[in-house]
Design an enzyme around this catalytic site. Structure first.
Site, PDB file in Angstrom:
ATOM      1  N   HIS A 200      23.842 -14.167 105.610  1.00  0.00           N
ATOM      2  CA  HIS A 200      24.304 -15.252 104.737  1.00  0.00           C
ATOM      3  C   HIS A 200      23.205 -16.278 104.483  1.00  0.00           C
ATOM      4  O   HIS A 200      22.980 -16.683 103.340  1.00  0.00           O
ATOM      5  CB  HIS A 200      25.524 -15.911 105.383  1.00  0.00           C
TER       6      HIS A 200
ATOM      7  N   ASP B  66      28.729 -24.702 111.087  1.00  0.00           N
ATOM      8  CA  ASP B  66      28.586 -24.678 109.619  1.00  0.00           C
ATOM      9  C   ASP B  66      28.139 -26.052 109.122  1.00  0.00           C
ATOM     10  O   ASP B  66      28.794 -27.052 109.409  1.00  0.00           O
ATOM     11  CB  ASP B  66      29.931 -24.292 108.994  1.00  0.00           C
TER      12      ASP B  66
HETATM   13  C1  HEM Z   1      24.639 -21.775 105.557  1.00  0.00           C
HETATM   14  C2  HEM Z   1      29.173 -20.438 106.594  1.00  0.00           C
HETATM   15  C3  HEM Z   1      30.097 -19.893 101.861  1.00  0.00           C
HETATM   16  C4  HEM Z   1      25.758 -21.759 100.861  1.00  0.00           C
HETATM   17  C5  HEM Z   1      25.767 -21.438 106.250  1.00  0.00           C
HETATM   18  C6  HEM Z   1      25.871 -21.333 107.683  1.00  0.00           C
HETATM   19  C7  HEM Z   1      27.148 -20.972 107.958  1.00  0.00           C
HETATM   20  C8  HEM Z   1      27.847 -20.819 106.717  1.00  0.00           C
HETATM   21  C9  HEM Z   1      27.756 -20.752 109.345  1.00  0.00           C
HETATM   22  C10 HEM Z   1      24.726 -21.587 108.676  1.00  0.00           C
HETATM   23  C11 HEM Z   1      24.591 -23.008 109.112  1.00  0.00           C
HETATM   24  C12 HEM Z   1      24.298 -23.978 108.009  1.00  0.00           C
HETATM   25  O1  HEM Z   1      23.139 -24.200 107.641  1.00  0.00           O
HETATM   26  O2  HEM Z   1      25.263 -24.517 107.475  1.00  0.00           O
HETATM   27  C13 HEM Z   1      29.811 -20.159 105.402  1.00  0.00           C
HETATM   28  C14 HEM Z   1      31.131 -19.596 105.289  1.00  0.00           C
HETATM   29  C15 HEM Z   1      31.389 -19.446 103.963  1.00  0.00           C
HETATM   30  C16 HEM Z   1      30.227 -19.905 103.230  1.00  0.00           C
HETATM   31  C17 HEM Z   1      32.037 -19.265 106.465  1.00  0.00           C
HETATM   32  C18 HEM Z   1      32.616 -18.888 103.301  1.00  0.00           C
HETATM   33  C19 HEM Z   1      33.063 -17.696 103.629  1.00  0.00           C
HETATM   34  C20 HEM Z   1      29.006 -20.342 101.185  1.00  0.00           C
HETATM   35  C21 HEM Z   1      28.884 -20.367  99.748  1.00  0.00           C
HETATM   36  C22 HEM Z   1      27.655 -20.902  99.467  1.00  0.00           C
HETATM   37  C23 HEM Z   1      27.006 -21.194 100.729  1.00  0.00           C
HETATM   38  C24 HEM Z   1      29.970 -19.897  98.770  1.00  0.00           C
HETATM   39  C25 HEM Z   1      26.991 -21.168  98.143  1.00  0.00           C
HETATM   40  C26 HEM Z   1      27.538 -21.004  96.964  1.00  0.00           C
HETATM   41  C27 HEM Z   1      25.086 -21.922 102.049  1.00  0.00           C
HETATM   42  C28 HEM Z   1      23.739 -22.469 102.156  1.00  0.00           C
HETATM   43  C29 HEM Z   1      23.394 -22.433 103.508  1.00  0.00           C
HETATM   44  C30 HEM Z   1      24.562 -21.919 104.203  1.00  0.00           C
HETATM   45  C31 HEM Z   1      22.878 -22.993 101.016  1.00  0.00           C
HETATM   46  C32 HEM Z   1      22.078 -22.896 104.134  1.00  0.00           C
HETATM   47  C33 HEM Z   1      21.053 -21.782 104.043  1.00  0.00           C
HETATM   48  C34 HEM Z   1      19.742 -22.142 104.705  1.00  0.00           C
HETATM   49  O3  HEM Z   1      19.631 -21.972 105.922  1.00  0.00           O
HETATM   50  O4  HEM Z   1      18.855 -22.620 103.994  1.00  0.00           O
HETATM   51  N1  HEM Z   1      26.992 -21.107 105.684  1.00  0.00           N
HETATM   52  N2  HEM Z   1      29.296 -20.341 104.143  1.00  0.00           N
HETATM   53  N3  HEM Z   1      27.861 -20.833 101.743  1.00  0.00           N
HETATM   54  N4  HEM Z   1      25.549 -21.605 103.298  1.00  0.00           N
HETATM   55 FE1  HEM Z   1      27.394 -20.928 103.703  1.00  0.00          FE
END
Ligand code: HEM
Length: 309
Positions: free
Chosen positions: A217, A144
């Protein structure tokens, strides 16, 4: 204007503390705001290797008491969303402390000093001690933070500039505490989990467009403005959990200079894009808090402390 220490990278440990405070005791609150940086130095100076830092955020209702005449343009209560499978709920919170260090004990020491300075009648409504899990994974087992803006980009994404010059150097922190249903998640195959996230689990490589579902996601959170420019936020999520209570969570925190970017991501996740096409991660993740805070520049924190805003 000097921002608070938002732009630092993820640490081994973090302590998140959200409190409600009696607004009529504003002298005590102002004095705490004024002293937070000094308290952080009092602890951090003794352990330079630990890279202790603290960001203080102020919720909309408390801001109105402290500074009724002048308010950051986008500071409002967290916007609740009635989603397809989950609601993004709004929960109370006047003050937020995002404490980070390479050692949890040092975060805890600072949190204790801050707690001692909360006015009588304050309630710590949420406290989470987050840890680094393996190679920066969440408790769903995925890395993440990979697509976060890099060091050179963070200020441009997270810190307000001329667009709201009275509040330059500040940032909006959106904070949600998610609990995961690992029993249901672990019943999926690895391929199904990878389709929910949009990246491969073991080597963290993003799925190609052909094999990435539109409800993954990362697909729903990869957003652009009308000119095709990518819109980003700075995420500093930490895993947390308790074996005794059977909790496995992700403490989501996203800093943005323009909170409408974070809010659009949340709408995509909960309401879906197109509507109904909600984030598959929400089938396994439930937010139990939802708050928005403004984190002023260090200079503005001092002015708030001294009443002169
Ligand atoms: C990407 C996990 C909640 C925004 C990711 C990734 C994971 C992850 C594993 C892929 C690796 C990375 O680029 O970081 C989670 C989990 C969440 C959560 C477990 C809660 C259950 C959120 C929320 C937001 C968010 C609430 C925004 C309000 C993003 C964004 C990316 C991302 C902007 C990058 C997307 C891209 O590849 O351009 N998240 N996330 N995440 N997450 Fe989350």
């Amino acid at each position: 204007m000097r921002p608070q220490p938002i732009a630092r990278p993820l640490t081994e440990a973090a302590l998140f503390m959200v409190a409600t405070v009696p607004p009529d005791l504003s002298d005590d609150i102002r004095s705490l705001l004024g002293d937070a940086e000094g308290l952080t130095k009092a602890v951090g100076f003794r352990y330079p290797h630990a890279q202790l830092s603290c960001v203080v955020g102020i919720g909309s209702a408390l801001w109105d008491h402290l500074s009724p005449m002048l308010k950051p343009k986008q500071l409002h209560p967290f916007i609740q969303l009635h989603g397809v499978v989950r609601d993004a709920i709004a929960t109370p919170g006047d003050l937020f402390f995002h404490i980070r260090a390479e050692e949890l004990g040092i975060c805890f020491e600072l949190a204790r000093l801050l707690q001692a300075r909360l006015p009588p009648g304050s309630v710590i409504v949420d406290e989470v001690q987050g840890f680094r899990y393996l190679d920066q994974r969440d408790l769903l087992g995925f890395v993440d933070g990979t697509e976060n803006p890099d060091a050179g980009e963070v200020l441009g994404v997270a810190i307000i500039g001329d667009e709201d010059s009275d509040f330059a150097g500040g940032s909006y922190a959106t904070v949600q505490k998610y609990l995961h249903n690992l029993t249901a998640w672990n019943a999926l195959t690895t391929e199904e989990q990878e389709q929910a996230v949009g990246r491969r689990k073991l080597d963290n490589v993003e799925l190609d467009e052909a094999s990435k579902p539109s409800n993954a996601h990362v697909a729903l959170n990869n957003i652009h403005d009308d000119g095709g420019e990518e819109l980003a936020i700075y995420r500093l999520n930490m895993p947390f959990g308790s074996l005794r209570e059977g909790t496995n969570g992700t403490y989501f925190i996203g800093y943005a200079k323009d909170v409408s970017v974070t809010e659009r991501m949340l709408r995509n996740m909960f309401l879906g894009d197109p509507p109904g096409n909600y984030d598959r991660l929400l089938d396994f993740s439930t937010p139990t808090t939802g708050t928005l805070f403004f984190c002023p520049s260090l200079e503005l924190l001092q002015r708030l402390a001294g009443l002169s805003i």
